[in-house]
Design a protein around this motif. Structure first.
Motif, PDB file in Angstrom:
ATOM      1  N   ALA A 267      16.186 -15.807  -0.202  1.00 48.12           N
ATOM      2  CA  ALA A 267      15.205 -14.966  -0.890  1.00 48.12           C
ATOM      3  C   ALA A 267      14.145 -14.459   0.083  1.00 48.12           C
ATOM      4  CB  ALA A 267      14.566 -15.749  -2.034  1.00 48.12           C
ATOM      5  N   GLU A 268      13.728 -15.306   1.005  1.00 48.31           N
ATOM      6  CA  GLU A 268      12.716 -14.909   1.981  1.00 48.31           C
ATOM      7  C   GLU A 268      13.259 -13.807   2.897  1.00 48.31           C
ATOM      8  OE1 GLU A 268      13.489 -18.113   1.229  1.00 48.31           O
ATOM      9  OE2 GLU A 268      11.639 -18.548   0.134  1.00 48.31           O
ATOM     10  N   GLN A 269      14.509 -13.922   3.316  1.00 48.59           N
ATOM     11  CA  GLN A 269      15.094 -12.890   4.169  1.00 48.59           C
ATOM     12  C   GLN A 269      15.225 -11.562   3.421  1.00 48.59           C
ATOM     13  OE1 GLN A 269      18.527 -15.349   5.198  1.00 48.59           O
ATOM     14  NE2 GLN A 269      18.017 -15.078   7.365  1.00 48.59           N
ATOM     15  N   LEU A 270      15.564 -11.628   2.146  1.00 50.79           N
ATOM     16  CA  LEU A 270      15.730 -10.410   1.356  1.00 50.79           C
ATOM     17  C   LEU A 270      14.420  -9.655   1.167  1.00 50.79           C
ATOM     18  CD1 LEU A 270      18.168 -11.716  -1.391  1.00 50.79           C
ATOM     19  CD2 LEU A 270      18.710 -10.089   0.440  1.00 50.79           C
TER      20      LEU A 270
ATOM     21  N   PRO B  16       5.371  -0.531   9.750  1.00 47.59           N
ATOM     22  CA  PRO B  16       4.692  -0.758   8.485  1.00 47.59           C
ATOM     23  C   PRO B  16       5.525  -0.437   7.239  1.00 47.59           C
ATOM     24  CG  PRO B  16       3.982   1.331   9.342  1.00 47.59           C
ATOM     25  CD  PRO B  16       4.944   0.743  10.352  1.00 47.59           C
ATOM     26  N   SER B  17       6.785  -0.089   7.396  1.00 44.99           N
ATOM     27  CA  SER B  17       7.609   0.202   6.223  1.00 44.99           C
ATOM     28  C   SER B  17       7.705  -1.019   5.314  1.00 44.99           C
ATOM     29  CB  SER B  17       9.024   0.600   6.654  1.00 44.99           C
ATOM     30  OG  SER B  17       9.863   0.708   5.526  1.00 44.99           O
ATOM     31  N   ALA B  18       7.681  -0.779   4.006  1.00 45.78           N
ATOM     32  CA  ALA B  18       7.819  -1.854   3.025  1.00 45.78           C
ATOM     33  C   ALA B  18       9.256  -1.989   2.543  1.00 45.78           C
ATOM     34  CB  ALA B  18       6.899  -1.586   1.833  1.00 45.78           C
ATOM     35  N   LEU B  19      10.174  -1.248   3.150  1.00 44.06           N
ATOM     36  CA  LEU B  19      11.570  -1.260   2.711  1.00 44.06           C
ATOM     37  C   LEU B  19      12.224  -2.608   3.025  1.00 44.06           C
ATOM     38  CD1 LEU B  19      13.694   0.593   1.425  1.00 44.06           C
ATOM     39  CD2 LEU B  19      14.418   1.203   3.734  1.00 44.06           C
ATOM     40  N   THR B  20      12.818  -3.205   1.983  1.00 47.81           N
ATOM     41  CA  THR B  20      13.505  -4.491   2.109  1.00 47.81           C
ATOM     42  C   THR B  20      14.806  -4.430   1.328  1.00 47.81           C
ATOM     43  OG1 THR B  20      12.530  -5.420   0.110  1.00 47.81           O
ATOM     44  CG2 THR B  20      11.287  -5.739   2.173  1.00 47.81           C
ATOM     45  N   LEU B  21      15.688  -5.377   1.592  1.00 40.50           N
ATOM     46  CA  LEU B  21      16.928  -5.446   0.827  1.00 40.50           C
ATOM     47  C   LEU B  21      16.647  -5.737  -0.647  1.00 40.50           C
ATOM     48  CD1 LEU B  21      19.217  -7.256   3.403  1.00 40.50           C
ATOM     49  CD2 LEU B  21      19.584  -4.962   2.449  1.00 40.50           C
ATOM     50  N   LEU B  22      15.731  -6.643  -0.929  1.00 44.35           N
ATOM     51  CA  LEU B  22      15.420  -6.919  -2.332  1.00 44.35           C
ATOM     52  C   LEU B  22      14.788  -5.701  -2.995  1.00 44.35           C
ATOM     53  CD1 LEU B  22      15.619  -8.988  -4.589  1.00 44.35           C
ATOM     54  CD2 LEU B  22      13.310  -9.752  -3.963  1.00 44.35           C
ATOM     55  N   GLY B  23      13.974  -4.971  -2.266  1.00 50.05           N
ATOM     56  CA  GLY B  23      13.423  -3.731  -2.805  1.00 50.05           C
ATOM     57  C   GLY B  23      14.519  -2.735  -3.167  1.00 50.05           C
TER      58      GLY B  23
ATOM     59  N   GLU C  71       1.257   3.426 -12.936  1.00 48.98           N
ATOM     60  CA  GLU C  71       0.268   3.058 -11.931  1.00 48.98           C
ATOM     61  C   GLU C  71       0.902   2.877 -10.548  1.00 48.98           C
ATOM     62  OE1 GLU C  71       0.738   1.022 -14.789  1.00 48.98           O
ATOM     63  OE2 GLU C  71      -0.636   2.347 -15.846  1.00 48.98           O
ATOM     64  N   ASP C  72       2.147   2.456 -10.513  1.00 46.09           N
ATOM     65  CA  ASP C  72       2.839   2.223  -9.243  1.00 46.09           C
ATOM     66  C   ASP C  72       4.299   2.648  -9.366  1.00 46.09           C
ATOM     67  OD1 ASP C  72       3.759   1.474  -6.764  1.00 46.09           O
ATOM     68  OD2 ASP C  72       3.309  -0.659  -7.001  1.00 46.09           O
ATOM     69  N   PRO C  73       4.580   3.947  -9.130  1.00 47.95           N
ATOM     70  CA  PRO C  73       5.950   4.430  -9.251  1.00 47.95           C
ATOM     71  C   PRO C  73       6.905   3.818  -8.209  1.00 47.95           C
ATOM     72  CG  PRO C  73       4.437   6.233  -8.693  1.00 47.95           C
ATOM     73  CD  PRO C  73       3.623   4.990  -8.858  1.00 47.95           C
ATOM     74  N   ASP C  74       6.359   3.164  -7.200  1.00 50.78           N
ATOM     75  CA  ASP C  74       7.181   2.490  -6.196  1.00 50.78           C
ATOM     76  C   ASP C  74       7.116   0.969  -6.347  1.00 50.78           C
ATOM     77  OD1 ASP C  74       8.115   4.816  -4.921  1.00 50.78           O
ATOM     78  OD2 ASP C  74       6.251   4.977  -3.776  1.00 50.78           O
ATOM     79  N   ALA C  75       6.850   0.503  -7.546  1.00 53.46           N
ATOM     80  CA  ALA C  75       6.706  -0.938  -7.786  1.00 53.46           C
ATOM     81  C   ALA C  75       7.983  -1.706  -7.467  1.00 53.46           C
ATOM     82  CB  ALA C  75       6.294  -1.192  -9.238  1.00 53.46           C
ATOM     83  N   ASP C  76       9.129  -1.026  -7.497  1.00 52.25           N
ATOM     84  CA  ASP C  76      10.381  -1.696  -7.144  1.00 52.25           C
ATOM     85  C   ASP C  76      10.362  -2.181  -5.693  1.00 52.25           C
ATOM     86  OD1 ASP C  76      10.305   1.018  -6.520  1.00 52.25           O
ATOM     87  OD2 ASP C  76      12.400   1.385  -6.970  1.00 52.25           O
ATOM     88  N   PHE C  77       9.582  -1.534  -4.841  1.00 48.18           N
ATOM     89  CA  PHE C  77       9.483  -1.909  -3.432  1.00 48.18           C
ATOM     90  C   PHE C  77       8.242  -2.753  -3.127  1.00 48.18           C
ATOM     91  CE2 PHE C  77      11.974   2.068  -3.230  1.00 48.18           C
ATOM     92  CZ  PHE C  77      13.123   1.556  -2.656  1.00 48.18           C
ATOM     93  N   HIS C  78       7.323  -2.830  -4.072  1.00 52.15           N
ATOM     94  CA  HIS C  78       6.051  -3.532  -3.854  1.00 52.15           C
ATOM     95  C   HIS C  78       6.036  -4.884  -4.555  1.00 52.15           C
ATOM     96  CE1 HIS C  78       4.212   0.733  -3.465  1.00 52.15           C
ATOM     97  NE2 HIS C  78       4.831   0.383  -2.371  1.00 52.15           N
ATOM     98  N   ALA C  79       5.129  -5.708  -4.156  1.00 54.99           N
ATOM     99  CA  ALA C  79       4.885  -7.003  -4.804  1.00 54.99           C
ATOM    100  C   ALA C  79       6.165  -7.811  -4.988  1.00 54.99           C
ATOM    101  CB  ALA C  79       4.170  -6.812  -6.148  1.00 54.99           C
ATOM    102  N   LEU C  80       6.967  -7.863  -3.941  1.00 47.84           N
ATOM    103  CA  LEU C  80       8.190  -8.652  -4.007  1.00 47.84           C
ATOM    104  C   LEU C  80       7.862 -10.125  -3.931  1.00 47.84           C
ATOM    105  CD1 LEU C  80      10.478  -6.614  -1.587  1.00 47.84           C
ATOM    106  CD2 LEU C  80      10.296  -6.422  -4.070  1.00 47.84           C
ATOM    107  N   ASP C  81       8.545 -10.895  -4.728  1.00 51.35           N
ATOM    108  CA  ASP C  81       8.308 -12.327  -4.785  1.00 51.35           C
ATOM    109  C   ASP C  81       9.634 -13.042  -4.521  1.00 51.35           C
ATOM    110  OD1 ASP C  81       7.722 -14.951  -5.371  1.00 51.35           O
ATOM    111  OD2 ASP C  81       7.023 -14.544  -7.410  1.00 51.35           O
TER     112      ASP C  81
ATOM    113  N   LEU D  42      18.622  -2.786   7.727  1.00 55.42           N
ATOM    114  CA  LEU D  42      17.820  -3.941   7.336  1.00 55.42           C
ATOM    115  C   LEU D  42      18.565  -5.243   7.629  1.00 55.42           C
ATOM    116  CD1 LEU D  42      16.478  -2.507   3.975  1.00 55.42           C
ATOM    117  CD2 LEU D  42      15.046  -3.249   5.905  1.00 55.42           C
ATOM    118  N   ARG D  43      19.832  -5.295   7.265  1.00 56.59           N
ATOM    119  CA  ARG D  43      20.612  -6.513   7.489  1.00 56.59           C
ATOM    120  C   ARG D  43      20.747  -6.822   8.969  1.00 56.59           C
ATOM    121  NH1 ARG D  43      23.874 -10.323   4.542  1.00 56.59           N
ATOM    122  NH2 ARG D  43      24.267 -11.880   6.134  1.00 56.59           N
ATOM    123  N   GLU D  44      21.020  -5.792   9.759  1.00 61.62           N
ATOM    124  CA  GLU D  44      21.163  -6.032  11.199  1.00 61.62           C
ATOM    125  C   GLU D  44      19.859  -6.556  11.803  1.00 61.62           C
ATOM    126  OE1 GLU D  44      22.822  -3.848  15.233  1.00 61.62           O
ATOM    127  OE2 GLU D  44      22.455  -2.641  13.443  1.00 61.62           O
ATOM    128  N   ALA D  45      18.722  -6.065  11.347  1.00 60.99           N
ATOM    129  CA  ALA D  45      17.433  -6.533  11.858  1.00 60.99           C
ATOM    130  C   ALA D  45      17.134  -7.967  11.443  1.00 60.99           C
ATOM    131  CB  ALA D  45      16.316  -5.603  11.380  1.00 60.99           C
TER     132      ALA D  45
END
Length: 172
Positions: free
Chosen positions: A43-46, A53-60, A90-100, A162-165
């Motif tokens: 989960a932490e890796q995802l 500064p990109s917020a792009l993640t696999l979980l996002g 309020e946050d149209p990009d919430a899918d990429f933000h506040a990942l837990d 993302l995976r390669e990084a």
């Protein structure tokens, strides 16, 4: 115990079949590809961005594509009255933000559930069936399939990087 994204079988891309099976097959192939990019990661890796500064993640990406599936198949095409999973006014990009990381398993499961719901929504519906999209455009179910294939394919390119990084894994 730390949750790890499960491995699964990636279905082969269709080679020679009818239009409906071809569209469904390519969509399934790209859905499976995204999940393959996540397989075996914690989960932490995802939730780790590859290039700040990109917020792009696999979980996002998993969360984003769950909402995109819901938006196009269920909300727009079928007219279902279902809320977005992550997007908000309020946050149209919430899918990429506040990942837990503690919610990674639930987010992964949500994508699988949304895929199943979207497949059920489209099953038996004619590819020429139309709906009015935002902006007044008349689109059909065929367009939704092609758009989702394009959306997954584009984001699977991001997922490759993302995976390669994260752990050096390439391929799949």
């Amino acid at each position: 115990m730390t949750w790890t994204a499960p491995t699964g079988e990636r279905r082969e891309a269709p080679a020679s079949t009818g239009e409906r099976a071809m569209l469904q097959g390519w969509l399934d192939f790209h859905r499976d590809t995204l999940l393959a990019k996540c397989a075996g990661l914690t989960a932490e890796q995802l939730t780790r961005p590859a290039t700040p500064p990109s917020a792009l993640t696999l979980l996002g990406l998993v969360r984003h594509l769950a909402d995109v599936e819901r938006c196009w198949f269920r909300q727009r095409f079928a007219g279902e009255d279902v809320d977005s999973l992550y997007f908000t006014d309020e946050d149209p990009d919430a899918d990429f933000h506040a990942l837990d990381p503690a919610r990674a398993a639930a987010d992964h499961t949500a994508l699988g559930a949304e895929i199943a719901a979207c497949d059920a929504t489209a099953a038996g519906r004619d590819l020429d069936e139309t709906f009015t999209a935002p902006g007044g455009r008349t689109l059909n179910l065929r367009w939704v399939y092609v758009h989702l294939i394009e959306e997954y394919a584009r984001h699977n390119g991001h997922a490759d990087l993302l995976r390669e990084a994260i752990d050096g894994a390439t391929g799949a």
